[in-house]
Scaffold this active site. Structure first.
Site, mmCIF file in Angstrom:
data_model
loop_
_atom_site.group_PDB
_atom_site.id
_atom_site.type_symbol
_atom_site.label_atom_id
_atom_site.label_comp_id
_atom_site.label_asym_id
_atom_site.label_seq_id
_atom_site.Cartn_x
_atom_site.Cartn_y
_atom_site.Cartn_z
ATOM 1 N N ASP A 155 -10.704 -15.109 -14.879
ATOM 2 C CA ASP A 155 -11.102 -15.848 -13.675
ATOM 3 C C ASP A 155 -12.399 -16.612 -13.891
ATOM 4 O O ASP A 155 -12.693 -17.549 -13.162
ATOM 5 C CB ASP A 155 -11.319 -14.857 -12.515
ATOM 6 C CG ASP A 155 -10.004 -14.373 -11.935
ATOM 7 O OD1 ASP A 155 -9.054 -15.168 -11.894
ATOM 8 O OD2 ASP A 155 -9.923 -13.197 -11.546
ATOM 9 N N SER A 179 13.442 13.521 5.290
ATOM 10 C CA SER A 179 12.614 13.678 6.514
ATOM 11 C C SER A 179 12.725 15.040 7.186
ATOM 12 O O SER A 179 12.123 15.245 8.240
ATOM 13 C CB SER A 179 12.982 12.629 7.595
ATOM 14 O OG SER A 179 12.740 11.343 7.144
ATOM 15 N N GLU A 214 10.413 9.276 6.790
ATOM 16 C CA GLU A 214 10.966 8.064 6.198
ATOM 17 C C GLU A 214 11.056 6.850 7.121
ATOM 18 O O GLU A 214 11.044 5.717 6.657
ATOM 19 C CB GLU A 214 12.390 8.371 5.702
ATOM 20 C CG GLU A 214 12.418 9.440 4.641
ATOM 21 C CD GLU A 214 13.841 9.841 4.301
ATOM 22 O OE1 GLU A 214 14.276 9.605 3.174
ATOM 23 O OE2 GLU A 214 14.510 10.387 5.195
HETATM 24 C C1 LIG Z 1 -7.621 -2.998 -14.627
HETATM 25 C C2 LIG Z 1 -8.198 -4.316 -15.049
HETATM 26 C C3 LIG Z 1 -8.180 -5.351 -14.150
HETATM 27 C C4 LIG Z 1 -8.696 -6.607 -14.526
HETATM 28 N N1 LIG Z 1 -8.655 -7.624 -13.628
HETATM 29 C C5 LIG Z 1 -9.165 -8.827 -13.967
HETATM 30 C C6 LIG Z 1 -9.138 -9.915 -13.044
HETATM 31 O O1 LIG Z 1 -8.665 -9.792 -11.912
HETATM 32 N N2 LIG Z 1 -9.639 -11.103 -13.456
HETATM 33 C C7 LIG Z 1 -10.170 -11.280 -14.700
HETATM 34 O O2 LIG Z 1 -10.631 -12.362 -15.002
HETATM 35 N N3 LIG Z 1 -10.205 -10.274 -15.587
HETATM 36 C C8 LIG Z 1 -9.700 -9.066 -15.253
HETATM 37 N N4 LIG Z 1 -9.723 -8.038 -16.169
HETATM 38 C C9 LIG Z 1 -10.235 -8.307 -17.508
HETATM 39 C C10 LIG Z 1 -11.732 -7.975 -17.587
HETATM 40 O O3 LIG Z 1 -12.465 -8.965 -16.921
HETATM 41 C C11 LIG Z 1 -12.128 -7.933 -19.046
HETATM 42 O O4 LIG Z 1 -11.402 -6.889 -19.642
HETATM 43 C C12 LIG Z 1 -13.589 -7.637 -19.205
HETATM 44 O O5 LIG Z 1 -14.371 -8.604 -18.621
HETATM 45 C C13 LIG Z 1 -13.945 -7.463 -20.665
HETATM 46 O O6 LIG Z 1 -15.273 -6.997 -20.774
HETATM 47 P P1 LIG Z 1 -15.657 -5.677 -21.582
HETATM 48 O O7 LIG Z 1 -17.125 -5.576 -21.592
HETATM 49 O O8 LIG Z 1 -14.951 -4.509 -21.039
HETATM 50 O O9 LIG Z 1 -15.080 -6.056 -22.994
HETATM 51 P P2 LIG Z 1 -14.835 -5.090 -24.246
HETATM 52 O O10 LIG Z 1 -13.461 -4.508 -24.137
HETATM 53 O O11 LIG Z 1 -15.950 -4.160 -24.417
HETATM 54 O O12 LIG Z 1 -14.853 -6.165 -25.410
HETATM 55 C C14 LIG Z 1 -13.892 -7.177 -25.449
HETATM 56 C C15 LIG Z 1 -14.044 -8.077 -26.677
HETATM 57 O O13 LIG Z 1 -15.246 -8.821 -26.580
HETATM 58 C C16 LIG Z 1 -16.008 -8.688 -27.758
HETATM 59 N N5 LIG Z 1 -17.418 -8.664 -27.364
HETATM 60 C C17 LIG Z 1 -17.933 -7.999 -26.319
HETATM 61 N N6 LIG Z 1 -19.246 -8.252 -26.211
HETATM 62 C C18 LIG Z 1 -19.551 -9.052 -27.237
HETATM 63 C C19 LIG Z 1 -20.778 -9.631 -27.665
HETATM 64 N N7 LIG Z 1 -21.905 -9.442 -27.017
HETATM 65 N N8 LIG Z 1 -20.743 -10.412 -28.760
HETATM 66 C C20 LIG Z 1 -19.602 -10.609 -29.425
HETATM 67 N N9 LIG Z 1 -18.421 -10.085 -29.064
HETATM 68 C C21 LIG Z 1 -18.414 -9.322 -27.987
HETATM 69 C C22 LIG Z 1 -15.538 -7.422 -28.390
HETATM 70 O O14 LIG Z 1 -15.688 -7.495 -29.781
HETATM 71 C C23 LIG Z 1 -14.102 -7.337 -27.997
HETATM 72 O O15 LIG Z 1 -13.315 -8.032 -28.905
HETATM 73 C C24 LIG Z 1 -9.233 -6.787 -15.829
HETATM 74 C C25 LIG Z 1 -9.249 -5.723 -16.733
HETATM 75 C C26 LIG Z 1 -8.748 -4.495 -16.357
HETATM 76 C C27 LIG Z 1 -8.773 -3.371 -17.339
#
Ligand SMILES: Cc1cc2nc3c(=O)[nH]c(=O)nc-3n(C[C@H](O)[C@H](O)[C@H](O)COP(=O)(O)OP(=O)(O)OC[C@H]3O[C@@H](n4cnc5c(N)ncnc54)[C@H](O)[C@@H]3O)c2cc1C
Ligand code: FES
Length: 1234
Positions: free
Chosen positions: A292, A985, A1166
């Site tokens: 997003d 039910s 139900e």
């Molecule tokens: C249940 C669920 C719902 C979601 N819903 C949405 C949604 O509605 N809209 C949306 O846009 N997204 C959604 N997401 C996705 C979510 O936004 C991304 O998974 C999240 O932002 C990733 O961030 P993280 O820190 O967890 O990444 P990580 O899993 O920690 O890392 C992801 C990748 O980024 C790399 N990385 C991380 N930091 C760095 C850095 N500083 N430098 C270089 N590489 C780096 C890592 O090497 C890895 O490859 C959802 C995810 C889940 C699990």
């Protein structure tokens, strides 16, 4: 969350904040006492979300509280009682605290709920707030000092955790991080792990080394300078949201356009839990197709600050970066340090759009970021950027289109050209992954239109002289829907003032396990401690819909560490089949498979991980077979049916057709539904080591069924196999028959190896293997006033209905709350809606005209008294102010072109009965101990509906003793044999009569003793009875309701009674995106005399929300090869707290004593499901209004579920006409409609 990532952190669990052994926490208490728990499986998650918010914001608003729960799912309660519990922590409870139009939500004219007559007969209070423990922040846990001391003592140095397969490196300084990345350039940098984690868990990605920076300052910066805001890559999305919210308050609007757009997306991105964990850097670098934020960061001209040991550099967030072009990407040894987001300028506008299956906590189907920059006051486009997510393998920038539009004024011609250019540039093939291709194409330009209007409005605000104002009717395109929880009210019957005060029947008693659910002490199957030498079983399932199995190679699986055995059909020689519902069914299949997800083998290993890993290594070679029948239409084409057609006839249909003026023909298709119980299928088989005895602990609705099938597979008499069920974390019909098959294989493994074996399905496996509600195709042909497949609440003088059950190559469907009624009832209502359209009447009018009269006869000639049906309908009309609101809806619709409202009311006459007397028999066993305490056992299963609570109320009334004196431990085949499956039910109805019977037997025996010593205690009486050798134990029995049906004559008395009700729902739809908002629902139910109003209201509300999900957002997707795509909460969307109606009122009719059921109560498990279709028909009403205004006449065919896709595509307009359409058969679609 990886365990290594919590090094040095203090982890607080639900058990840690309070327990029944010490002191319960106010959050735990209030969620339980407000009746916010049913099966209780979701409750610890709810408690911790509220607790966490309160630790950070001790004085939250209701919006903050419900936002904090946006990522928590509950399948039972319908969330309203959870909202009630939340309200008790807000200062101004009762008010949503977000005044719309400056008017308090509690004072919104006709949307207000009529004053409840508290009087003598009804009550609206389900709990007493005054008794709650106060929330005292000074009593909360503190951060453990020993961890602080440890942190202070330890020099800040990289920590390394090394295991057999992998290494976890946690650098604590930037220098160490860069060194680690230089040494292991391929290692991922784990921040929130919300992107990498799911890849490891679900896609089998393996990383031998992981780098996880720990609190590195440089990754958490927030700097503002002339070129904009710089945000550290390590900030969580929640921190980014808070930072941006503060910045937009401080800076002028024209400088914060990008920040505002980002904030809008962050409001709906995932749930609070994910936003708290996920980092900005992780989000950007992951470059998910449905991100997003990335489309906005791209149009906003953002840059990424990178660093490696070689030095720093900057790269732009542009299309090349988003496509991961090596020249525009991070180098493997580089780290993303921070992100620069420039301020916007005067005459620059940035907007964000998204549409998902569900309004919140759902990945976008399409999202977009758009930016335009005009020359100073001239309205000529100088810069334009448009990016889309969800429409290709990466975020896509419509660069060429934007380039071509530079220099043009912002007017309708430009918009028209822009739509055509963008559609051409962002082309989406008909077979694109994710399907919904035409919807996505429409959204691409609908968003563009919204942007056009938004910018026009802003231009007008800046320069009212030169820019025309938007026509009032078009303004509505710009308002977004926001979930709100305003008022909700309940009205239920007060107990008769003459009822003795200690008699708990009729009172809103809290669920017996409510507090234990909230403290995490309630034990579910998988909470049972591991047995000595316990093994784990994982299934291998078929990946083909119809195929011959050529070979199964288990050698590699068997060679893996920890693997003990692989069971296949050959091991179950002679016991591999069992008769389920009259049809023999194989347990494991090694010759021929008939659906994807069929059980082929079972791998048994020392641990769950080993078993799952080995299961992936079983190699099966298939030879595909024809035909593959997936849809109902294909089944009809191949005449693939299960049993002879069922037929019912009433009146004289042929004659009737001859004499009428109009005949309406139509059809409606209803998709299936997944149970989505929170506790997946779980079982533990324990060989007792003596006399071949086997104990099976299992999450099931049918212990006797499990006992039978296990005994058959083990070739043992039933008396050697005992099945025990403490409680079930939701079932809804899905834990009866398939559970038995899996339990039998698990018990076979346990018996073979003489060790306990546990089997717990993962969500994805569970959805693949078990299947759910049957999809239906209903075709009808009616003469003006009706013929239908099932009568629901209507009298049809002439009726012929025929039904076939189709045999397909999909996993067999099974019971799901309401079993057939929600589908058949919808067909009836669709038919009525068609008839109303043809006659130019409102559907409500047609419903009323056709409703059963007071004393009437159904089409199977059962006598009914429908007085309460008519009363429910009338009360619902009055309570919902139907006529006033209908007029208000029409006025709204005449004033708004892009938003439409709809209002619909439906009645329900839900039949209660199990088809035979034997299916309704029930038994109970009641013991009185010498200390006067009582133990009740019965054959019903506690799956959240509160049956055990009701049974204790029954025992308490019958034995005239306090509730606290009665205990119930669970259900077992050892105490009550041959119990029927719990469902339909009637679990409380039937078992309650058995408990009553047992208690009455005991009381009769004890009466002489009690009358000798009327002032004595139960302890005295029990001892006296013992001394006189009077048995203190009794069984109770209920033979079942009379039930008969003669299919030859089409006559009978299949049902004992009917539950009557009515629901009125109002919605608003966005014609440009297909989104809808549930504004208000009023439900009136005839519940007879409620045994426990809190539990009954919980059943009605929970079922209603489940029904709303069924008819609007819960959509199963299958590949053309018959593989279920929707195998988890990511893809399959059940309603969340944000989806419930803003106002939600439930009211009971006054008590009626007509039925000869347990204390004249009615089973309510139900019926509420079907009332969810009032939302479907309200949407239908809104879509009809949109179509009428657009000049579209003729029948409107809308199938269920009525998803955003179907709503949008039905609101045809110039945009739907503009999109390219694929010729049927020109491509293989991603999914097929089942
Ligand atoms: C249940 C669920 C719902 C979601 N819903 C949405 C949604 O509605 N809209 C949306 O846009 N997204 C959604 N997401 C996705 C979510 O936004 C991304 O998974 C999240 O932002 C990733 O961030 P993280 O820190 O967890 O990444 P990580 O899993 O920690 O890392 C992801 C990748 O980024 C790399 N990385 C991380 N930091 C760095 C850095 N500083 N430098 C270089 N590489 C780096 C890592 O090497 C890895 O490859 C959802 C995810 C889940 C699990
Ligand atoms: S109580 Fe929420 S899932 Fe059962």
């Amino acid at each position: 969350m990886p365990i290594c990532s919590v090094y040095g952190a203090a982890v607080t669990t639900v058990e840690g904040i309070g327990s029944t052994r010490t002191r319960i926490h106010p959050v735990q208490e209030r969620i339980a006492r407000c009746h916010g728990t049913q099966c209780g499986f979701c409750t610890p998650g709810m408690v911790m979300s509220i607790y966490t918010l309160l630790r950070n914001h001790p004085d939250p608003t209701l919006d903050q509280l419900t936002d904090a729960l946006g990522g928590n799912l509950c399948r039972c309660t319908g969330y309203r009682p959870i909202v009630d519990a939340c309200k008790t922590f807000c200062n101004t409870s009762g008010c949503c605290q977000s005044k719309e139009n400056g008017v308090c939500c509690l004072n919104q004219g006709i949307n207000g709920f009529p004053e409840l007559e508290e009087g003598n007969k009804t009550s609206s209070k389900l709990f007493s707030e005054e008794e709650f423990l106060p929330l005292d922040p000074t009593q909360e846990l503190i951060f453990p000092p020993e961890l602080m001391i440890m942190a202070e003592k330890q020099p800040p140095r990289t920590r390394v955790f090394a295991g057999e397969r992998m290494m976890w490196i946690s650098p604590v300084t930037l220098k160490e991080l860069l060194e680690a990345k230089a040494k292991y350039p391929q290692a991922p940098v784990i921040m929130g792990n919300t992107s990498t984690g799911p890849e490891v868990k679900f896609k089998g990605v393996f990383h031998p080394v992981i780098i996880s920076p720990d609190r590195i300052e440089e990754l958490n910066v927030v700097n503002s300078a002339n070129n904009g805001l710089t945000l550290g890559a390590g900030l969580s999305l929640a921190q980014v949201k808070d930072t941006l919210a503060a910045v937009v308050l401080k800076l002028p609007e024209e400088r914060t356009q990008t920040y505002r757009a980002l904030l809008k997306q962050l409001g709906t991105l995932a749930g609070a839990q994910i936003r708290n964990m996920a980092s900005l850097g992780g989000h950007i670098v992951s470059r998910h197709v449905d991100s997003d934020l990335n489309p906005l960061l791209a149009v906003g001209g953002c840059t990424l600050n990178l660093l490696s040991k070689e030095g720093a550099r900057q790269i732009p967030v542009n299309e090349q970066f988003l496509r991961k072009c090596p020249s525009a990407d991070l180098k493997p040894e580089e780290i993303l340090i921070s992100v620069n987001i420039p301020y916007s300028r005067k005459w620059e506008f940035v907007s964000a759009f998204r549409q998902a299956q569900r309004q919140q906590n759902a990945l976008a189907i399409v999202n977009s970021g758009m930016r335009v920059f005009f020359g100073e006051g001239d309205g000529i486009i100088r810069e334009l950027s448009i990016s889309y997510g969800g429409v290709g393998p990466t975020t896509i920038c419509a660069q060429n289109s934007c380039q071509k539009l530079i220099g043009r004024p912002w007017n309708e011609e430009m918009l028209d050209a822009a739509c055509r250019l963008v559609l051409d540039e962002v082309s989406l093939p008909g077979s694109a992954p994710g399907g919904k291709v035409e919807f996505k194409r429409t959204l691409i330009i609908s968003f563009l239109f919204k942007f056009y209007l938004e910018v026009l409005r802003l231009l007008r605000r800046m320069d009212p002289v030169h820019y025309p104002s938007l026509a009032d009717k078009h303004e509505s395109a710009l308002e977004d829907f926001h979930p709100r929880h305003r008022q909700s009210a309940r009205k239920y019957q007060k107990v008769d003032p003459k009822q003795p005060p200690q008699d708990p029947v009729g009172h809103p008693i809290m669920h017996l396990s409510g507090i234990k659910h909230a403290t995490g002490e309630a034990i579910y199957c998988d909470d049972m401690p591991a047995m000595d030498g316990e093994l784990f079983l994982a299934f291998v399932t078929s990946s083909r819909a119809h195929a011959k199995i050529v070979s199964i190679d288990v050698s590699e699986a068997l060679s893996l560490p920890g693997v003990v055995d692989v069971l296949a059909e050959e091991h179950l020689q002679g016991v591999n089949s069992f008769c389920l519902l009259g049809q023999p069914e194989k347990l494991l299949e090694s010759e021929m498979v008939f659906c994807v997800g069929q059980l082929v083998c079972a791998v048994i290993a020392n641990s769950e991980i080993q078993a799952r890993r080995a299961a992936k290594q079983v190699k099966i070679v298939y030879q595909d077979l024809e035909p593959v029948i997936l849809t109902i239409e294909e089944a009809i084409q191949h005449k693939s049916f299960f049993e002879p057609e069922r037929k019912l006839e009433y009146g004289n249909v042929d004659e009737a057709f001859k004499v009428v003026d109009h005949i309406v023909e139509g059809e409606i298709h209803l998709g299936g539904q997944e149970h989505f119980y929170m506790e997946t299928q779980s079982m533990l088989a324990v060989p007792k080591g003596e006399d071949q005895e086997m104990d099976v602990y299992v999450s099931t609705q049918h212990p006797k069924g499990i006992q039978d099938i296990v005994a058959s597979v083990l070739k043992l008499p039933a008396n050697k196999v005992m099945c025990h069920v403490k409680r079930v974390g939701g079932a809804f019909g899905g834990k009866a028959f398939k559970t038995g098959v899996m339990a039998a294989i698990t018990a076979f493994a346990a018996n073979k190896h003489g060790r306990a074996v546990r089997c717990i399905l993962e969500r994805g496996e569970d959805m693949l293997i078990t299947a759910g509600r049957h999809p239906y195709l209903g075709k009808y042909k009616v003469l003006e006033m009706g013929i239908l497949k099932l009568d629901n609440a209507y009298k049809f003088p002439n009726l012929r209905c025929r039904g076939w059950a189709c045999r397909t190559n999909l996993p067999s469907n099974t019971a799901l709350r309401g079993f057939g009624f929600p589908q058949a009832g919808l067909i009836t209502e669709a038919c009525i809606t068609d008839v109303a359209a043809k006659c130019g009447l409102s559907p409500e009018k047609v419903r009323m005209i056709n409703m059963y009269k007071e004393i009437d006869q159904t089409h199977y000639k059962q006598e009914i008294n429908a007085k309460n049906l008519i009363q429910c309908w009338r009360e619902c009309m009055a309570m919902s102010s139907y006529s006033l609101r209908k007029a208000a809806v029409e006025k709204f619709n005449s004033e708004n072109f892009w938003k439409k409202k709809g209002l619909a009311m439906v009645p329900v006459k839900f039949p209660i009965g199990l088809g035979s007397r034997a299916a309704g028999q029930a038994a109970a066993l009641v013991h009185i101990y010498l200390d006067g305490s009582v133990l009740v056992t019965h054959g019903g299963i506690e799956m959240g509906q509160g049956v055990h609570t009701k049974m204790i109320q029954v025992a308490s009334r019958e034995l005239r003793m306090p509730l606290s004196n009665v205990h119930l431990r669970g259900t077992s085949t050892e105490t009550v044999p041959n119990a029927n499956a719990s469902g339909g039910s009637v679990v409380a109805d039937l078992n309650g009569l058995a408990v009553k019977d047992a208690c009455q037997t005991l009381l009769k025996r004890l009466e002489p003793i009690i009358s000798k010593n009327p002032r004595g205690t139960w302890k005295d009486w029990a001892q006296a009875a013992f001394d006189e050798s009077i048995s203190l134990s009794a069984t109770g029995y209920f033979r079942g309701y009379e039930s008969n049906m003669n299919w030859e004559t089409g006559e009978g008395h299949p049902f004992e009674y009917f539950v009557y009700g009515a629901a009125c729902s109002e919605v608003e739809i966005d014609c440009l995106t297909g989104a809808h908002k549930n504004i208000r629902t009023d439900i009136v139910m005839d519940v007879g005399c409620s045994i426990n109003p809190a539990l009954d209201i919980g059943q009605i509300e929970g079922a209603f929300i489940q029904g709303m999900g069924l008819y609007t957002i819960e959509e199963l997707n299958y590949s053309p090869q018959g593989v279920l795509y929707t195998r988890g909460p990511d893809q399959y969307k059940i309603p969340t707290i944000c989806d419930i109606p803003t106002e939600f009122h439930v009211s009971f009719l006054p008590p009626s004593q007509d039925s000869n059921t347990l204390y004249s109560s009615k089973g309510l498990g139900e019926s509420g499901i079907f009332l969810g279709c009032s939302v479907f028909f309200a949407i239908h009403d809104a879509v009809s209004a949109a179509r009428q205004e657009r000049g579209l006449r003729g029948p409107l065919k809308l199938n269920s579920p009525l998803t955003p896709e179907k709503i949008r595509m039905a609101c045809e307009d110039k945009f739907t006409k503009m999109i390219p359409r694929d010729k049927p058969g020109s491509c293989v679609p991603w999914n097929i409609p089942i």
